[in-house]
Design a protein around this motif. Sequence first.
Motif, PDB file in Angstrom:
ATOM      1  N   UNK A 220      56.639  52.302  26.238  1.00  0.00           N
ATOM      2  CA  UNK A 220      56.503  50.861  26.030  1.00  0.00           C
ATOM      3  C   UNK A 220      57.486  50.128  26.943  1.00  0.00           C
ATOM      4  N   UNK A 221      56.985  49.084  27.627  1.00  0.00           N
ATOM      5  CA  UNK A 221      57.872  48.286  28.485  1.00  0.00           C
ATOM      6  C   UNK A 221      58.622  47.275  27.613  1.00  0.00           C
ATOM      7  N   UNK A 222      59.946  47.410  27.511  1.00  0.00           N
ATOM      8  CA  UNK A 222      60.687  46.474  26.659  1.00  0.00           C
ATOM      9  C   UNK A 222      60.844  45.086  27.268  1.00  0.00           C
ATOM     10  N   UNK A 223      60.413  44.910  28.521  1.00  0.00           N
ATOM     11  CA  UNK A 223      60.553  43.602  29.164  1.00  0.00           C
ATOM     12  C   UNK A 223      61.934  43.431  29.778  1.00  0.00           C
ATOM     13  N   UNK A 224      62.150  42.251  30.315  1.00  0.00           N
ATOM     14  CA  UNK A 224      63.347  41.960  31.121  1.00  0.00           C
ATOM     15  C   UNK A 224      64.615  42.124  30.284  1.00  0.00           C
ATOM     16  N   UNK A 225      64.763  41.333  29.271  1.00  0.00           N
ATOM     17  CA  UNK A 225      65.769  41.417  28.211  1.00  0.00           C
ATOM     18  C   UNK A 225      65.423  40.230  27.316  1.00  0.00           C
ATOM     19  N   UNK A 226      66.143  40.004  26.261  1.00  0.00           N
ATOM     20  CA  UNK A 226      65.831  38.861  25.402  1.00  0.00           C
ATOM     21  C   UNK A 226      65.909  37.583  26.255  1.00  0.00           C
ATOM     22  N   UNK A 227      64.802  36.843  26.416  1.00  0.00           N
ATOM     23  CA  UNK A 227      64.835  35.645  27.272  1.00  0.00           C
ATOM     24  C   UNK A 227      65.896  34.644  26.835  1.00  0.00           C
ATOM     25  N   UNK A 228      66.232  34.644  25.547  1.00  0.00           N
ATOM     26  CA  UNK A 228      67.246  33.695  25.055  1.00  0.00           C
ATOM     27  C   UNK A 228      68.601  33.946  25.719  1.00  0.00           C
ATOM     28  N   UNK A 229      68.876  35.198  26.080  1.00  0.00           N
ATOM     29  CA  UNK A 229      70.146  35.522  26.746  1.00  0.00           C
ATOM     30  C   UNK A 229      70.196  34.813  28.105  1.00  0.00           C
ATOM     31  N   UNK A 230      69.097  34.931  28.853  1.00  0.00           N
ATOM     32  CA  UNK A 230      69.089  34.354  30.203  1.00  0.00           C
ATOM     33  C   UNK A 230      68.968  32.834  30.176  1.00  0.00           C
ATOM     34  N   UNK A 231      68.240  32.314  29.200  1.00  0.00           N
ATOM     35  CA  UNK A 231      68.150  30.852  29.078  1.00  0.00           C
ATOM     36  C   UNK A 231      69.522  30.257  28.800  1.00  0.00           C
ATOM     37  N   UNK A 232      70.258  30.908  27.935  1.00  0.00           N
ATOM     38  CA  UNK A 232      71.593  30.407  27.587  1.00  0.00           C
ATOM     39  C   UNK A 232      72.533  30.477  28.800  1.00  0.00           C
ATOM     40  N   UNK A 233      72.459  31.582  29.542  1.00  0.00           N
ATOM     41  CA  UNK A 233      73.266  31.721  30.760  1.00  0.00           C
ATOM     42  C   UNK A 233      72.961  30.557  31.720  1.00  0.00           C
ATOM     43  N   UNK A 234      71.665  30.269  31.874  1.00  0.00           N
ATOM     44  CA  UNK A 234      71.270  29.192  32.788  1.00  0.00           C
ATOM     45  C   UNK A 234      71.719  27.837  32.252  1.00  0.00           C
ATOM     46  N   UNK A 235      71.558  27.615  30.937  1.00  0.00           N
ATOM     47  CA  UNK A 235      71.951  26.331  30.342  1.00  0.00           C
ATOM     48  C   UNK A 235      73.452  26.082  30.476  1.00  0.00           C
TER      49      UNK A 235
END
Length: 285
Positions: A220-235
């Motif tokens: 199973x592809x778990x995907x990039x990582x939790x998108x919330x982690x990267x959104x917060x980094x960007x914010x």
Amino acid sequence: MLVETHCHSAAFSPDARQTLEELIAGAQARGFEALVLTDHYDKNYFSDGSTDQVTPLGQPPEAGEWIFDLDLYADTVRRARADFPGLLLGIEIGYRPELAEALTPFLAPYGFDQVLGSIHAIMGQDLGARRDHPLYDLPKQAAYERVLEAHLDMVTSAFRFQVMTHFDYLTRYAPYPDPSITYAPFADHFDTLFKALIERDIALEINLRTRYKSFDQTGRDPGLCDPAILRRYRDLGGELITLAGDAHQPADLGRFMPEAKAELKALGFQSGYYFKAGQPIRYAL
Ligand SMILES: [Zn+2]
Ligand SMILES: [Zn+2]
């Protein structure tokens, strides 16, 4: 543009299964324009998992110790540039707090393009070496907080480096029913860590090895990582992202790179970065 910001060769990394020549041939065949070789330099870490034999930086490697001759390494990379001009001189430092003061002056004479700061060991043991690592006796929340705190210690230490690698390294090995790391339970820890990274212009690495190891184990592809982690980094103002295949063998190079680029773009990131002479170079995702 395709860039590999983190990869290993067998002559210098004990866990790699590819020569630098194979790595370069793979990069050329797949159309990579830049490749940062980042072999493992884990001072006082030994192949048998032991960490209790402690010598200062600058001593020649002991048998089984995960370090190498830096002059030979730098020469090897510079010579290989004749075949692949996009090859850059990097190194992956297995950080230990007792090395913090000495690391930067020790590395300075070699002119590294990109230094990776990695937390492989905690409580004196590599997180991947043993399933019965004492960290995993703790509840998941406490164990993961401890690992994020170790990253913060490294980022705020005297050690100067360009990229904080695989914050999710332990999710490859931790024996919890769901080993994944998400933003919400660790929001304060992520916020503190990201602010420290951004203040110091240290890049956040997205490590695709964590992803393809999980894919190979579960299908199973778990995907990039939790998108919330990267959104917060960007914010918070985070812009410096490195995409890292962390290739240890020829088949690893480029795995999930197209998917990761598309996912980062969907999250609002337009660029990836790598470092040359310690300075960030931007490329379009
Ligand atoms: Zn690593
Ligand atoms: Zn690595």
